[in-house]
Write an enzyme that holds these catalytic residues in place. Structure first.
Site, PDB file in Angstrom:
ATOM      1  N   ASN A 171     -12.828  -3.425   2.718  1.00 46.22           N
ATOM      2  CA  ASN A 171     -13.779  -2.324   2.903  1.00 46.22           C
ATOM      3  C   ASN A 171     -14.796  -2.345   1.758  1.00 46.22           C
ATOM      4  O   ASN A 171     -14.421  -2.519   0.601  1.00 46.22           O
ATOM      5  CB  ASN A 171     -13.033  -0.987   2.912  1.00 46.22           C
ATOM      6  CG  ASN A 171     -12.040  -0.897   4.061  1.00 46.22           C
ATOM      7  OD1 ASN A 171     -12.281  -1.430   5.141  1.00 46.22           O
ATOM      8  ND2 ASN A 171     -10.927  -0.232   3.826  1.00 46.22           N
TER       9      ASN A 171
ATOM     10  N   GLN B 165     -14.566   2.389   1.817  1.00 52.90           N
ATOM     11  CA  GLN B 165     -13.922   2.006   0.564  1.00 52.90           C
ATOM     12  C   GLN B 165     -13.592   3.234  -0.270  1.00 52.90           C
ATOM     13  O   GLN B 165     -14.461   4.084  -0.503  1.00 52.90           O
ATOM     14  CB  GLN B 165     -14.835   1.059  -0.233  1.00 52.90           C
ATOM     15  CG  GLN B 165     -14.152   0.513  -1.480  1.00 52.90           C
ATOM     16  CD  GLN B 165     -14.988  -0.545  -2.197  1.00 52.90           C
ATOM     17  OE1 GLN B 165     -16.159  -0.750  -1.878  1.00 52.90           O
ATOM     18  NE2 GLN B 165     -14.379  -1.200  -3.167  1.00 52.90           N
TER      19      GLN B 165
ATOM     20  N   HIS C  93     -10.424  -5.406  -3.182  1.00 50.92           N
ATOM     21  CA  HIS C  93      -9.079  -5.693  -2.692  1.00 50.92           C
ATOM     22  C   HIS C  93      -9.136  -6.090  -1.231  1.00 50.92           C
ATOM     23  O   HIS C  93     -10.069  -5.738  -0.519  1.00 50.92           O
ATOM     24  CB  HIS C  93      -8.146  -4.498  -2.899  1.00 50.92           C
ATOM     25  CG  HIS C  93      -8.658  -3.212  -2.325  1.00 50.92           C
ATOM     26  ND1 HIS C  93      -9.629  -2.459  -2.958  1.00 50.92           N
ATOM     27  CD2 HIS C  93      -8.379  -2.572  -1.180  1.00 50.92           C
ATOM     28  CE1 HIS C  93      -9.894  -1.395  -2.233  1.00 50.92           C
ATOM     29  NE2 HIS C  93      -9.163  -1.428  -1.137  1.00 50.92           N
TER      30      HIS C  93
ATOM     31  N   ASP D 289       0.847  -1.189   0.000  1.00 53.84           N
ATOM     32  CA  ASP D 289       0.000   0.000   0.000  1.00 53.84           C
ATOM     33  C   ASP D 289       0.889   1.248   0.000  1.00 53.84           C
ATOM     34  O   ASP D 289       1.875   1.322   0.725  1.00 53.84           O
ATOM     35  CB  ASP D 289      -0.914   0.003   1.232  1.00 53.84           C
ATOM     36  CG  ASP D 289      -2.048   0.998   1.090  1.00 53.84           C
ATOM     37  OD1 ASP D 289      -3.216   0.560   0.990  1.00 53.84           O
ATOM     38  OD2 ASP D 289      -1.776   2.222   1.085  1.00 53.84           O
TER      39      ASP D 289
HETATM   40  P1  AMP Z   1      -9.804   1.238   0.401  1.00 51.22           P
HETATM   41  O1  AMP Z   1     -10.001   2.458   1.265  1.00 51.22           O
HETATM   42  O2  AMP Z   1     -10.117  -0.043   1.119  1.00 51.22           O
HETATM   43  O3  AMP Z   1     -10.481   1.385  -0.924  1.00 51.22           O
HETATM   44  O4  AMP Z   1      -8.234   1.152   0.174  1.00 51.22           O
HETATM   45  C1  AMP Z   1      -7.572   1.715  -0.922  1.00 51.22           C
HETATM   46  C2  AMP Z   1      -6.105   1.660  -0.598  1.00 51.22           C
HETATM   47  O5  AMP Z   1      -5.375   1.827  -1.793  1.00 51.22           O
HETATM   48  C3  AMP Z   1      -5.629   2.757   0.378  1.00 51.22           C
HETATM   49  O6  AMP Z   1      -5.063   2.156   1.542  1.00 51.22           O
HETATM   50  C4  AMP Z   1      -4.582   3.519  -0.439  1.00 51.22           C
HETATM   51  O7  AMP Z   1      -3.485   3.942   0.333  1.00 51.22           O
HETATM   52  C5  AMP Z   1      -4.172   2.497  -1.484  1.00 51.22           C
HETATM   53  N1  AMP Z   1      -3.670   3.041  -2.735  1.00 51.22           N
HETATM   54  C6  AMP Z   1      -4.232   3.998  -3.506  1.00 51.22           C
HETATM   55  N2  AMP Z   1      -3.489   4.227  -4.598  1.00 51.22           N
HETATM   56  C7  AMP Z   1      -2.421   3.378  -4.529  1.00 51.22           C
HETATM   57  C8  AMP Z   1      -1.290   3.124  -5.361  1.00 51.22           C
HETATM   58  N3  AMP Z   1      -1.091   3.802  -6.510  1.00 51.22           N
HETATM   59  N4  AMP Z   1      -0.399   2.197  -4.966  1.00 51.22           N
HETATM   60  C9  AMP Z   1      -0.586   1.519  -3.815  1.00 51.22           C
HETATM   61  N5  AMP Z   1      -1.634   1.690  -2.999  1.00 51.22           N
HETATM   62  C10 AMP Z   1      -2.547   2.618  -3.347  1.00 51.22           C
END
Ligand code: AMP
Ligand code: ZN
Length: 113
Positions: A87, A94, A100, A31
């Site tokens: 989430n 989310q 994911h 992440d």
């Molecule tokens: P969610 O809130 O469950 O949708 O989680 C999305 C996650 O994606 C968050 O923890 C972000 O930090 C992560 N995220 C967003 N963009 C990237 C990226 N380019 N590379 C790695 N993680 C990412």
């Protein structure tokens, strides 16, 4: 839909990521804003939004991710426990609407979650 999806772009290699695992079904990478010392994202290659959009044919994939989590957590150094989180929707927190699974671990305190 998938053209503008950030995780589809990561799956396709159009956006860089720090991958730790990949196979025919999914990829796993760090992440970008880790909430814990170990914070991995397990992302299916197929785009579907979240568990609301999951279908019976995804049963094997969803189970595979649950069973892969302990191995990857341990390999990344989370040897004293970890959390496996998905989430779903606005009140589920989310942000990215491509299903994911977060794998969080390492010594506490953590930043969030
Ligand atoms: P969610 O809130 O469950 O949708 O989680 C999305 C996650 O994606 C968050 O923890 C972000 O930090 C992560 N995220 C967003 N963009 C990237 C990226 N380019 N590379 C790695 N993680 C990412
Ligand atoms: Zn996607």
């Amino acid at each position: 839909m998938t053209e503008n999806c950030i995780f589809c772009k990561i799956v396709r290699g159009e956006i860089p990521s720090r991958r730790v695992y990949e196979d025919d079904d999914l990829i796993v990478f760090h992440d970008i804003h880790p909430a814990a010392p170990v914070h991995l994202l397990m992302v299916p290659r197929e785009h579907f939004a979240n568990l609301d959009a999951a279908e019976p044919r995804h049963e094997r994939l969803l189970g595979k991710m649950q069973l892969l989590a302990p191995r990857l957590a341990r390999e990344q150094g989370a040897t004293n426990g970890y959390r496996v989180v998905t989430n779903n929707g606005p009140d589920g927190g989310q942000e990215v609407y491509h299903l994911h699974v977060h794998v969080l671990g390492g010594p506490r305190p953590w930043k969030r979650l």
